[in-house]
Design a protein around this motif. Structure first.
Motif, PDB file in Angstrom:
ATOM      1  N   LYS A   1      65.462  67.332  26.312  1.00 32.67           N
ATOM      2  CA  LYS A   1      64.985  68.150  27.441  1.00 32.67           C
ATOM      3  C   LYS A   1      64.474  69.510  26.959  1.00 32.67           C
ATOM      4  O   LYS A   1      63.372  69.921  27.310  1.00 32.67           O
ATOM      5  N   SER A   2      65.293  70.201  26.159  1.00 34.08           N
ATOM      6  CA  SER A   2      64.874  71.530  25.677  1.00 34.08           C
ATOM      7  C   SER A   2      63.650  71.417  24.778  1.00 34.08           C
ATOM      8  O   SER A   2      62.745  72.260  24.835  1.00 34.08           O
ATOM      9  N   THR A   3      63.630  70.385  23.963  1.00 32.73           N
ATOM     10  CA  THR A   3      62.491  70.201  23.058  1.00 32.73           C
ATOM     11  C   THR A   3      61.193  70.065  23.850  1.00 32.73           C
ATOM     12  O   THR A   3      60.173  70.660  23.496  1.00 32.73           O
ATOM     13  N   PHE A  55      62.306  76.222  33.268  1.00 37.24           N
ATOM     14  CA  PHE A  55      63.710  76.662  33.317  1.00 37.24           C
ATOM     15  C   PHE A  55      64.550  75.697  32.494  1.00 37.24           C
ATOM     16  O   PHE A  55      64.591  74.506  32.808  1.00 37.24           O
ATOM     17  N   ASP A  56      65.194  76.192  31.460  1.00 32.01           N
ATOM     18  CA  ASP A  56      66.043  75.325  30.635  1.00 32.01           C
ATOM     19  C   ASP A  56      67.509  75.592  30.982  1.00 32.01           C
ATOM     20  O   ASP A  56      68.104  76.540  30.484  1.00 32.01           O
ATOM     21  N   GLU A  57      68.058  74.763  31.843  1.00 32.61           N
ATOM     22  CA  GLU A  57      69.449  74.895  32.287  1.00 32.61           C
ATOM     23  C   GLU A  57      69.802  76.339  32.643  1.00 32.61           C
ATOM     24  O   GLU A  57      70.745  76.920  32.087  1.00 32.61           O
ATOM     25  N   PRO A  58      69.058  76.921  33.585  1.00 29.53           N
ATOM     26  CA  PRO A  58      69.220  78.358  33.839  1.00 29.53           C
ATOM     27  C   PRO A  58      70.555  78.755  34.463  1.00 29.53           C
ATOM     28  O   PRO A  58      70.887  79.932  34.471  1.00 29.53           O
TER      29      PRO A  58
HETATM   30 MG    MG Z   1      68.894  71.626  26.068  1.00 30.68          MG
END
Ligand code: MG
Ligand code: ADP
Length: 184
Positions: A48-50, A164-167
């Motif tokens: 996901k972050s990638t 938004f990465d797991e904000p």
């Molecule tokens: Mg991540």
């Protein structure tokens, strides 16, 4: 038919560590249209972050394309100005006040004059009820306040898309609501 603003084509990102290759993304195709909200759900380590980091050009792609408004994204200011990103760990500049955190990018990139940047920052801080923190440093803010400042720091650039990465995952439960409503 709504305009497609982000499109990925056969996106691959492999990380090589020693003699191991991690296929973090292995052929991802998707489209996001204007005014669309897309959530990406997957277990830890599923990429996901990638994916978000690739869209924001924080990674180089192994293969494939990412198009923004039909154009291949590159590392230019033109694209960086269109994309805002908010991280799990806030990533505010600890050595800058709240005001300077928010006005740094628009002033550096000459998107706004210094006067207009400060004016807009004050409006945005008022909107999130943090005007009183304008001259504080991030260390004196709660997690929820830090994340709201981080969101406003992106918004001042008027990006076309926000990532938004797991904000909210680093926040105490009682602070999640205020961050979610600002995201909306
Ligand atoms: Mg991540
Ligand atoms: P998620 O955000 O879904 O938890 P990530 O995108 O952070 O997943 O990671 C996807 C995979 O890529 C994981 O296996 C992770 O260990 C690996 N990975 C991420 N960043 C790097 C890196 N800089 N170097 C090597 N492997 C990485």
């Amino acid at each position: 038919m709504k305009n497609v603003i982000v499109k990925t084509q056969d996106l691959k990102k492999y990380y090589k560590t020693g003699n191991q290759t991690v296929k973090a993304l292995d052929g991802v195709d998707f489209k996001v249209a204007e005014r669309e909200f897309v959530s990406i759900i997957g277990k830890s380590g599923s990429g996901k972050s990638t994916l978000l980091r690739c869209i924001n050009k924080l990674e180089t792609l192994t293969k494939g394309n990412i198009l923004l408004d039909g154009k291949n994204i590159d590392d230019s200011l033109e694209f960086h100005k269109k994309i805002g990103m908010v991280f799990q760990s806030f990533n505010l500049f600890e050595n800058l006040t709240v005001l300077d955190n928010i006005t740094l990018a628009p002033i550096k990139t000459k998107t706004l004059s210094e006067i207009d940047a400060v004016k807009r920052a004050k409006e945005l801080l008022k909107m999130i009820n943090l005007e009183s923190k304008i001259n504080e440093y991030p260390r004196s803010l709660s997690g929820g306040e830090k994340q709201r400042v981080a969101i406003v720091r992106s918004l001042i650039m008027s990006p076309e898309i926000m990532l938004f990465d797991e904000p909210t995952s680093a926040l105490d439960p009682e602070m999640i609501g205020e961050v979610l409503s600002l995201m909306k």
